[in-house]
Write a protein that holds these residues in place. Structure first.
Motif, PDB file in Angstrom:
ATOM      1  N   GLU A  22      11.651  22.524  -6.901  1.00  0.00           N
ATOM      2  CA  GLU A  22      10.211  22.297  -6.805  1.00  0.00           C
ATOM      3  C   GLU A  22       9.671  21.763  -8.119  1.00  0.00           C
ATOM      4  O   GLU A  22       9.113  20.683  -8.189  1.00  0.00           O
ATOM      5  CB  GLU A  22       9.510  23.616  -6.448  1.00  0.00           C
ATOM      6  CG  GLU A  22       9.601  23.959  -4.982  1.00  0.00           C
ATOM      7  CD  GLU A  22       8.901  22.922  -4.112  1.00  0.00           C
ATOM      8  OE1 GLU A  22       7.723  22.626  -4.380  1.00  0.00           O
ATOM      9  OE2 GLU A  22       9.531  22.395  -3.181  1.00  0.00           O
ATOM     10  N   LEU A  47      16.351  17.084  -8.158  1.00  0.00           N
ATOM     11  CA  LEU A  47      15.344  16.635  -7.205  1.00  0.00           C
ATOM     12  C   LEU A  47      15.113  17.663  -6.105  1.00  0.00           C
ATOM     13  O   LEU A  47      14.066  17.656  -5.463  1.00  0.00           O
ATOM     14  CB  LEU A  47      15.780  15.309  -6.587  1.00  0.00           C
ATOM     15  CG  LEU A  47      15.731  14.098  -7.524  1.00  0.00           C
ATOM     16  CD1 LEU A  47      16.319  12.890  -6.857  1.00  0.00           C
ATOM     17  CD2 LEU A  47      14.303  13.816  -7.946  1.00  0.00           C
ATOM     18  N   ASP A 107       0.826  -1.207   0.000  1.00  0.00           N
ATOM     19  CA  ASP A 107       0.000   0.000   0.000  1.00  0.00           C
ATOM     20  C   ASP A 107       0.861   1.258   0.000  1.00  0.00           C
ATOM     21  O   ASP A 107       0.622   2.200  -0.758  1.00  0.00           O
ATOM     22  CB  ASP A 107      -0.915   0.017   1.231  1.00  0.00           C
ATOM     23  CG  ASP A 107      -1.968  -1.075   1.147  1.00  0.00           C
ATOM     24  OD1 ASP A 107      -2.247  -1.514   0.018  1.00  0.00           O
ATOM     25  OD2 ASP A 107      -2.471  -1.501   2.202  1.00  0.00           O
ATOM     26  N   VAL A 108       1.877   1.233   0.858  1.00  0.00           N
ATOM     27  CA  VAL A 108       2.733   2.410   0.949  1.00  0.00           C
ATOM     28  C   VAL A 108       3.463   2.643  -0.367  1.00  0.00           C
ATOM     29  O   VAL A 108       3.604   3.776  -0.825  1.00  0.00           O
ATOM     30  CB  VAL A 108       3.746   2.257   2.104  1.00  0.00           C
ATOM     31  CG1 VAL A 108       4.791   3.360   2.049  1.00  0.00           C
ATOM     32  CG2 VAL A 108       3.025   2.293   3.441  1.00  0.00           C
ATOM     33  N   THR A 109       3.880   1.551  -0.987  1.00  0.00           N
ATOM     34  CA  THR A 109       4.585   1.673  -2.260  1.00  0.00           C
ATOM     35  C   THR A 109       3.704   2.365  -3.287  1.00  0.00           C
ATOM     36  O   THR A 109       4.143   3.269  -4.002  1.00  0.00           O
ATOM     37  CB  THR A 109       5.005   0.288  -2.775  1.00  0.00           C
ATOM     38  OG1 THR A 109       5.756  -0.356  -1.763  1.00  0.00           O
ATOM     39  CG2 THR A 109       5.827   0.398  -4.035  1.00  0.00           C
ATOM     40  N   ARG A 125       9.997  12.965 -10.801  1.00  0.00           N
ATOM     41  CA  ARG A 125      10.936  12.654  -9.723  1.00  0.00           C
ATOM     42  C   ARG A 125      11.328  11.183  -9.781  1.00  0.00           C
ATOM     43  O   ARG A 125      12.481  10.822  -9.573  1.00  0.00           O
ATOM     44  CB  ARG A 125      10.301  12.964  -8.373  1.00  0.00           C
ATOM     45  CG  ARG A 125      10.200  14.452  -8.087  1.00  0.00           C
ATOM     46  CD  ARG A 125       9.829  14.674  -6.641  1.00  0.00           C
ATOM     47  NE  ARG A 125       9.450  16.059  -6.370  1.00  0.00           N
ATOM     48  CZ  ARG A 125      10.329  17.022  -6.134  1.00  0.00           C
ATOM     49  NH1 ARG A 125      11.610  16.769  -6.145  1.00  0.00           N
ATOM     50  NH2 ARG A 125       9.924  18.248  -5.906  1.00  0.00           N
ATOM     51  N   THR A 158       1.206   4.301  -2.660  1.00  0.00           N
ATOM     52  CA  THR A 158       0.991   5.693  -2.262  1.00  0.00           C
ATOM     53  C   THR A 158       2.214   6.554  -2.597  1.00  0.00           C
ATOM     54  O   THR A 158       2.073   7.652  -3.128  1.00  0.00           O
ATOM     55  CB  THR A 158       0.734   5.785  -0.747  1.00  0.00           C
ATOM     56  OG1 THR A 158      -0.197   4.767  -0.397  1.00  0.00           O
ATOM     57  CG2 THR A 158       0.154   7.132  -0.388  1.00  0.00           C
ATOM     58  N   VAL A 159       3.385   6.022  -2.283  1.00  0.00           N
ATOM     59  CA  VAL A 159       4.599   6.785  -2.577  1.00  0.00           C
ATOM     60  C   VAL A 159       4.708   7.003  -4.074  1.00  0.00           C
ATOM     61  O   VAL A 159       5.032   8.092  -4.541  1.00  0.00           O
ATOM     62  CB  VAL A 159       5.858   6.075  -2.029  1.00  0.00           C
ATOM     63  CG1 VAL A 159       7.118   6.753  -2.534  1.00  0.00           C
ATOM     64  CG2 VAL A 159       5.829   6.051  -0.520  1.00  0.00           C
ATOM     65  N   GLY A 160       4.408   5.941  -4.820  1.00  0.00           N
ATOM     66  CA  GLY A 160       4.469   6.039  -6.278  1.00  0.00           C
ATOM     67  C   GLY A 160       3.596   7.160  -6.785  1.00  0.00           C
ATOM     68  O   GLY A 160       3.960   7.908  -7.687  1.00  0.00           O
ATOM     69  N   LYS A 161       2.401   7.289  -6.143  1.00  0.00           N
ATOM     70  CA  LYS A 161       1.489   8.361  -6.568  1.00  0.00           C
ATOM     71  C   LYS A 161       2.014   9.715  -6.097  1.00  0.00           C
ATOM     72  O   LYS A 161       1.899  10.714  -6.788  1.00  0.00           O
ATOM     73  CB  LYS A 161       0.103   8.127  -5.960  1.00  0.00           C
ATOM     74  CG  LYS A 161      -0.734   7.121  -6.720  1.00  0.00           C
ATOM     75  CD  LYS A 161      -2.136   7.108  -6.131  1.00  0.00           C
ATOM     76  CE  LYS A 161      -2.837   5.793  -6.394  1.00  0.00           C
ATOM     77  NZ  LYS A 161      -3.769   5.453  -5.312  1.00  0.00           N
ATOM     78  N   ALA A 162       2.549   9.688  -4.885  1.00  0.00           N
ATOM     79  CA  ALA A 162       2.932  10.954  -4.266  1.00  0.00           C
ATOM     80  C   ALA A 162       4.173  11.541  -4.912  1.00  0.00           C
ATOM     81  O   ALA A 162       4.261  12.743  -5.142  1.00  0.00           O
ATOM     82  CB  ALA A 162       3.161  10.759  -2.776  1.00  0.00           C
ATOM     83  N   VAL A 163       5.124  10.672  -5.176  1.00  0.00           N
ATOM     84  CA  VAL A 163       6.341  11.163  -5.820  1.00  0.00           C
ATOM     85  C   VAL A 163       6.017  11.374  -7.287  1.00  0.00           C
ATOM     86  O   VAL A 163       5.689  10.435  -7.999  1.00  0.00           O
ATOM     87  CB  VAL A 163       7.480  10.138  -5.666  1.00  0.00           C
ATOM     88  CG1 VAL A 163       8.708  10.609  -6.408  1.00  0.00           C
ATOM     89  CG2 VAL A 163       7.788   9.919  -4.211  1.00  0.00           C
ATOM     90  N   ALA A 172      14.941   9.857 -10.133  1.00  0.00           N
ATOM     91  CA  ALA A 172      15.466   8.958  -9.114  1.00  0.00           C
ATOM     92  C   ALA A 172      15.946   7.646  -9.732  1.00  0.00           C
ATOM     93  O   ALA A 172      16.976   7.093  -9.336  1.00  0.00           O
ATOM     94  CB  ALA A 172      14.395   8.677  -8.067  1.00  0.00           C
TER      95      ALA A 172
END
Lengths: 199, 653
Positions: free
Chosen positions: B310, B307, B270-272, B283, B274-279, B287
């Motif tokens: 903004e 990175l 789940d976190v992955t 970026r 979310t991070v994927g969406k958030a980053v 990365a």
């Protein structure tokens, strides 16, 4: 506040479990600690009194590994619930990316819950942070206790969750609701990334 | 020189557990398909965890599956020793060939590459050769490549390009399995629970575990009663605290074990997401680029700076520019590698943020790798004696020095031996070398040929060419020695054209007009004749006198006019023989302890009778003539006379 460090390609989320004394904050962390593979977690640091109450705070670092090219770490903290440790609470709150408010579902603890919630607001304000801008989820713990002793999640929402943030019924001792809560706060915190890295 | 495979170290005797499963699987794959699966395979683990066993097992297995395979196992130290021995014996190439023909090469203890630059270069070469030929190389070390101190980055990336696997300390179950198997091998039987006691002890490696087992085996062998768990503890000196003694982490509540990993994995997924969406996507791209190039050993500071912003503009362009720079670095490194393999591993070729430094470093290598041989400092223009007989040549030389490449190109100095062609050539070279940024190649044609042969032999012809191509002037002495050297003529022809095109000066010397020289290709001859062919004639009297004064001066002899006149009038065909005359006279004078004057010179040179001298050959500088006149065969001449002074003293006795 360094939630995302693009130079070192790290995401570090600091999540604070807040709430009145004996509401089950440390229990949450213990449960999570038990689930995280040994290689992923750091040492859980608990500074407790002789009667097993949190004196200072609990700290549990979790390493989620590489996500989208970022080394992702979670740092979970609890604050001591007792009223007279407010200075410690303020200290722990500093720099937090998100807060889990762990409420005690027992009806007779309602005042304590409200008092703690107000304490959270004022402590955040001391850091110059508006509680409305901080990712927050509510967890109503001890839902496993006999019906007659506790308030339902709906009643607790009415009494405590005036901001309408995500809330979860939980039995932290047995793990029910623990990861749901963590997942929810993580999402809220990480979504703030999209809004702007300088949370 | 290589170690034979220990027959006990096979896959069959290798106990596989969670800690080494990946390594063993990779090893088996490699043994079944050498050269095609993971190449190179790099295995690392702490000491005593079975690296050597695994290496040898790969060797055995490969050999069993395909007996014709040439399998070699050796430690790095053995490799180094063998290499040094081969170099000492002048067998470097044979050594390399030998290892390039190995189908499966197993190298143990690679961590000893630390601080051995030349071995690193050698191993890099070998790895590349083996890979290209589709041969397998398996390396074992006690640490991963990046942690081997001072390891060439090319080796790191080369190793990382295959598969790098580690082996950990075996878990409890594996330890029990290992103990059971080893006890069986030793024919020892233990009561139930004894081996489990041993397995519970936290040994840092299997070797020490074996040590403990050996102690028990030995103890049981000398005692009649079979050992039990309690005695085992006593023998091994561990606290008898029952089953909890192992130190394998604290017990968890039962529910924890059941629900355990899934909840966390779910959370991680789940976190992955979310991070994927958030980053933001850009970026993530940056990365990923950072991860990739960082993995290949390149500095990624420039990308990391992106990175920090903004909303940077033109992210993809920035990445593309970065990649472009990396490609340029690769090209530079490859170029440098041909010039100076040692310099190619430098960190400067891994930092796209310091392109200028990299270019400069490459340029430095290009320039400094090995400048072509320059003119000899002994032949300065100031001491070159001019006279009517070499007037043309000297003034042509002056013109060349004043405007190199512009007026007389090429300049060919022609004349008999001993007239000062080499002196003039070097003098021109010295003067040209004084100019800014000048790189003057000045050498004998023989040396030029020898260098080319060495370059061909060492497979460095490109390097050899590069050296001369960057010269601003090329001066070759005795061009007639090119006769019959087709390859050198070919190379000179190309160089010649490049120099002429670039208005860079060429100067040659020859004993006669180029078109009369034999063995030179027409195209070379015509080009030599196309410039200025300046003749140096026999020294005239003016020149001789001037030369004499200079030579006598150099000998610290005050030249009286009578002596000068006498010597200048001697029948002499070159300055070199004139110098020889002077030396003879001066030495004779020193021997007789008398002043140098015309009388003495006459006595020495015209051979006033001094007994034995009649029968002896007279020694001039480089030319030996027989005073008796009869000896023509060079073999019969005495070449190594003692110095004149010694000789004369003997005669005086």
């Amino acid at each position: 506040m360094s939630l995302v460090n693009f130079t070192t390609r790290e995401i570090t989320c600091k999540i604070v479990y807040y709430g009145p004394g004996r509401s089950g904050k440390t229990t949450n962390l213990h449960y999570i600690y038990g689930r995280v593979p040994e290689t992923r977690r750091g040492r859980m640091v608990s500074l407790a009194t002789q009667t097993d109450r949190t004196l200072f705070f609990d700290f549990l670092p979790i390493d989620l590994g590489q996500i989208s090219g970022f080394t992702t770490r979670f740092q979970l903290y609890t604050v001591p619930g007792q009223v007279y440790y407010n200075a410690t609470r303020r200290l722990v709150l500093q720099g937090s990316d998100g807060v889990v408010f762990v409420g005690d579902s027992q009806a007779r603890q309602l005042d304590e819950n409200i008092e703690s919630l107000q304490n959270l607001q004022s402590n955040l304000l001391e850091h110059g942070v508006d509680v409305r801008g901080v990712p927050l989820v509510m967890q109503y713990n001890k839902q496993d206790l006999p019906r007659e002793l506790i308030l339902t999640p709906a009643e607790l929402d009415d009494a405590l969750n005036f901001r309408g943030v995500p809330s979860f019924a939980a039995d932290a001792l047995h793990g029910q609701g623990v990861f749901e809560t963590l997942k929810s706060i993580s999402e809220l915190v990480l979504k703030k990334l999209a809004a702007g890295a300088t949370a | 020189m290589t170690t034979t495979l220990n027959p006990r170290f096979t896959f069959d005797s290798y106990v596989v557990g969670a800690a080494n499963r990946l390594a063993v699987t990779a090893g088996r794959t490699v043994a079944e398909n050498p050269g095609s699966a993971y190449n190179p395979l790099f295995i690392y683990s702490g000491s005593g965890l079975g690296k050597t066993h695994l290496l040898m097992a790969i060797g055995h297995s490969a050999k069993a599956l395909a007996p014709q395979l040439n399998v070699e196992y050796l430690t790095l130290d053995e490799y180094v020793e063998a290499f040094h021995a081969a170099i000492a014996a002048g067998q470097g190439d044979a050594f390399r060939r030998r290892f390039q023909n190995v189908d499966v090469l197993l190298v143990d203890d690679v961590q000893f590459l630390t601080n051995r630059k030349e071995m690193q270069a050698e191993l890099l070469r070998l790895t590349e050769a083996l890979q290209q030929a589709g041969h397998q190389i398996v390396l074992a070390s006690d640490r991963p490549p990046v942690e081997i101190a001072d390891l060439d980055e090319r080796l790191i990336s080369r190793f990382s390009g295959g598969l790098v696997v580690d082996m950990g300390i075996p878990d409890y179950e594996t330890r029990v399995a290992i103990l059971r198997r080893k006890a069986d091998e030793r024919g020892a039987k233990f009561q139930p629970g004894v081996l489990e006691v041993v397995a519970k002890i936290d040994f840092p490696n299997v070797r020490e575990l074996m040590g403990a087992l050996n102690r028990l085996v030995a103890y049981q062998a000398v005692n009649d009663t079979p050992i039990n768990a309690e005695t085992a503890r006593q023998v091994l000196g561990v606290e008898g605290k029952g089953d909890e003694g192992g130190g394998r982490g604290e017990a968890l509540p039962a529910t924890a074990v059941v629900a355990g990993p899934d909840e966390f994995s779910q959370f991680l997924t789940d976190v992955t997401v979310t991070v994927g969406k958030a980053v933001e996507a850009w970026r993530a791209r940056v990365a990923e680029a950072v991860l990739r190039w960082d993995g290949e050993g390149y500095r990624t500071g420039r990308l990391e700076k992106l990175l920090d912003q903004e909303t940077p503009a033109a992210v993809d362009e920035a990445i593309a520019a970065y990649v472009h720079d990396v490609e340029r670095l690769k090209a530079l490194e490859a170029e440098v590698a041909t010039l100076d393999p040692q310099a190619a591993g430098g960190k400067v070729f891994r930092d796209p943020d310091r392109m200028d430094d990299a270019e400069a470093a490459a340029a430095k290598v290009r320039e400094g790798a090995a400048p072509p041989p320059g003119p000899s400092a002994a032949f300065s223009f100031d001491i070159y004696v001019a006279g009517p007989s070499n007037d043309v040549a000297v003034s042509a030389a002056r013109a060349v020095i004043a405007a190199p490449g512009k007026k007389y190109n090429p300049l060919v100095l022609v004349g008999r031996s001993g007239l000062g062609k080499t002196h003039l050539l070097n003098a021109v070279g010295l003067e040209l070398a004084k100019k800014k940024k000048a790189v003057v190649a000045c050498l004998s044609t023989q040396a030029f040929v020898d260098e080319l042969i060495a370059a061909i032999d060492g497979d460095r012809v490109d390097w050899w060419r590069a050296r001369y191509r960057r010269a601003t002037a090329l001066l070759l002495d005795d061009i007639q020695l090119l006769a019959g050297k087709e390859r050198t003529q070919e190379e000179l022809f190309n160089l010649f054209n490049q120099f002429i095109d670039g208005d860079r000066q060429l100067v040659f010397t020859a004993p006669a007009h180029p078109n009369t020289l034999e063995g030179l290709e027409e195209r070379i001859v015509s080009r030599l004749e196309g410039g200025l062919v300046a003749e140096i004639g026999d020294p005239d009297r003016v020149l001789r006198r001037a030369a004499l004064e200079r030579v006598l001066d150099a000998q610290r002899v005050t030249a009286d006019p009578a002596l000068l006149d006498y010597l200048a009038d001697r029948p002499i065909d070159s300055v070199r023989s004139l110098t020889g005359l002077v030396h003879r006279v001066v030495e004779a004078a020193a021997a007789q302890d008398s002043p140098v004057n015309a009388g003495l010179a006459r006595e020495v040179l015209e051979g006033q009778p001094v007994g034995a001298r009649r029968t002896a050959g007279l020694r001039t500088s480089g030319i030996v003539v027989s005073s008796a006149g009869g000896v023509r065969s060079r073999e019969k001449m005495v070449w190594d006379w003692p110095a004149a002074s010694d000789r004369v003293i003997e005669e005086m006795r």
